[in-house]
Design a protein around this motif. Sequence first.
Motif, mmCIF file in Angstrom:
data_model
loop_
_atom_site.group_PDB
_atom_site.id
_atom_site.type_symbol
_atom_site.label_atom_id
_atom_site.label_comp_id
_atom_site.label_asym_id
_atom_site.label_seq_id
_atom_site.Cartn_x
_atom_site.Cartn_y
_atom_site.Cartn_z
ATOM 1 N N CYS A 56 0.827 -1.213 0.000
ATOM 2 C CA CYS A 56 0.000 0.000 0.000
ATOM 3 C C CYS A 56 0.865 1.268 0.000
ATOM 4 N N HIS A 59 0.818 3.445 3.622
ATOM 5 C CA HIS A 59 1.509 3.106 4.880
ATOM 6 C C HIS A 59 2.555 2.034 4.586
ATOM 7 N N CYS A 78 -7.457 -1.227 -0.284
ATOM 8 C CA CYS A 78 -6.422 -1.772 0.589
ATOM 9 C C CYS A 78 -7.099 -2.679 1.609
ATOM 10 N N CYS A 81 -5.635 -1.337 5.416
ATOM 11 C CA CYS A 81 -6.101 -0.089 6.048
ATOM 12 C C CYS A 81 -7.522 0.263 5.636
HETATM 13 ZN ZN LIG Z 1 -3.390 0.468 3.038
#
Ligand SMILES: [Zn+2]
Length: 359
Positions: A56, A59, A78, A81
Motif C-alpha cells: 500500500c 503506509h 487496501c 487499512c
Molecule cells: Zn493500506
Amino acid sequence: MTDNKCALAMLEHVSLDIWDLIDELRFKYQHSPSYHLNSTAFSQKNDTGDWVMSCCPKHTETRASFGISKEPPYHTNCFYCGYLGTLDKMIEIAFRLYDGEGIKLLLSDYIFEEVRTPLDIEGIIRDGREPAKIPCLNESELIKFNSAPTINKWTYDIALTYLMNQRGMNTHTLNTYEIKIDVVNECIVFPQRTRTGELRFLQKRKIGSNYQGAKFINEGSPIKKDILFGLHFINQLRTSPKRIRRVRMVESPLDTMSNYQVGIASVATNGKILFKNQVRELQLAGIEIVDLFFDNDDAGRDATTQAAEILTKSGLIVNHVLYPKQFVQNQKVDSNDLLKLGWLDSLETKSISLLGTKL
Ligand SMILES: [Zn+2]
C-alpha cells in the motif's frame, strides 16, 4: 471539473495493463520525494485473478495488501487499512499531486492505448461509425508559430539566442526538427509526431531558466506512450537504401537534436520510462540496435536498466553509451553538454548482453 469527469469516463473505455502499470508506478515512486517515508509502496506485486496486489502506498507494510482491480474503471482497495478509491486518486495521494492531476498523469503516461474493442459492424453499416482513433493535431497548430517574429520580435530573439548560443543548436537542426517559438506563452515548441508523421502533440518548454510554474506544457492528445521524438525521420528511410538500423536513445528532444547535429541518428523517450508501445514503434521503423544514453544520475541509470531489459526481451541488440571518465557519478551532464564540449561523437559504448546486469 468537467475535464476531470470527461477523463474519468475515458478510463472506463481504455484498457490498462495493471500488471505493467504497477512496475511503472513503483519506478516513479522510487524516484519521488515520498520514497524515504514508505520504501515498500507498490512493491511485492502479485496477481490474485481479479486484483493485482502490491504494498500500500498509504503506509509501510511487509505484505502486499493493496489491490488494483484489473477491470475498468480500475478501483483500488487496501485490504489492510481499508482505503477504497479510484486509481487516479491513489496516484494523487502517492505522488502528492493536486486534485485532478492523477487522471492527467494516468492518461499521459500510463494508458495502454491499444483498446481492443470488438468491431462494431452494425454501427459501421448503420451510420458509418469507425473505430476510435487517437486524435492528432492539425498542422496549422504548428504552422501558426511561423508568424512569431512579427508578433513579438524581442521574445523570439531571446528564445533563438538561447537555443543557438546556450544550447549550441544550428539553424539546420532547428529547421529539420521544426522547432518553433510560442512568443505569447514564452515557450519553445517541440512538435511530437507519431512514427508515421502525424502531429500528436506539441511539447512546450519555457524559455531559459527564469520562469514561473511548470517547465513543460503539452498541447494536443495526452496519449504519448507510443511516441519517440525523431522516429518519423528514421521511419521514412525504412524502405530506402539509407535505412537506419541503429539509434542512440536519449531522454529529451534537445538531446536527440544534439546527436543529430553530430551525425548520430537519435530518438528521445520524452521521459525516464521506455514503454512497450515505443519499442514496437522502433521495430516497425526498422531499428535493430539501440545505444542507450540516458542522463548521468541515479534515475538515468535505473532507466537504462529498465530499458535494456525491455529492449533485450524484444529481441533488439542493446549497448550502453558511457559518459567520459572526467565526469563523476551524478554530475549533471547530458548529450547537449557533450555537444558543446565537442565530445558527443567520440563516446565509448559498452554492450549490454546479460539481463539483470547492474550498471
Ligand atoms: Zn493500506
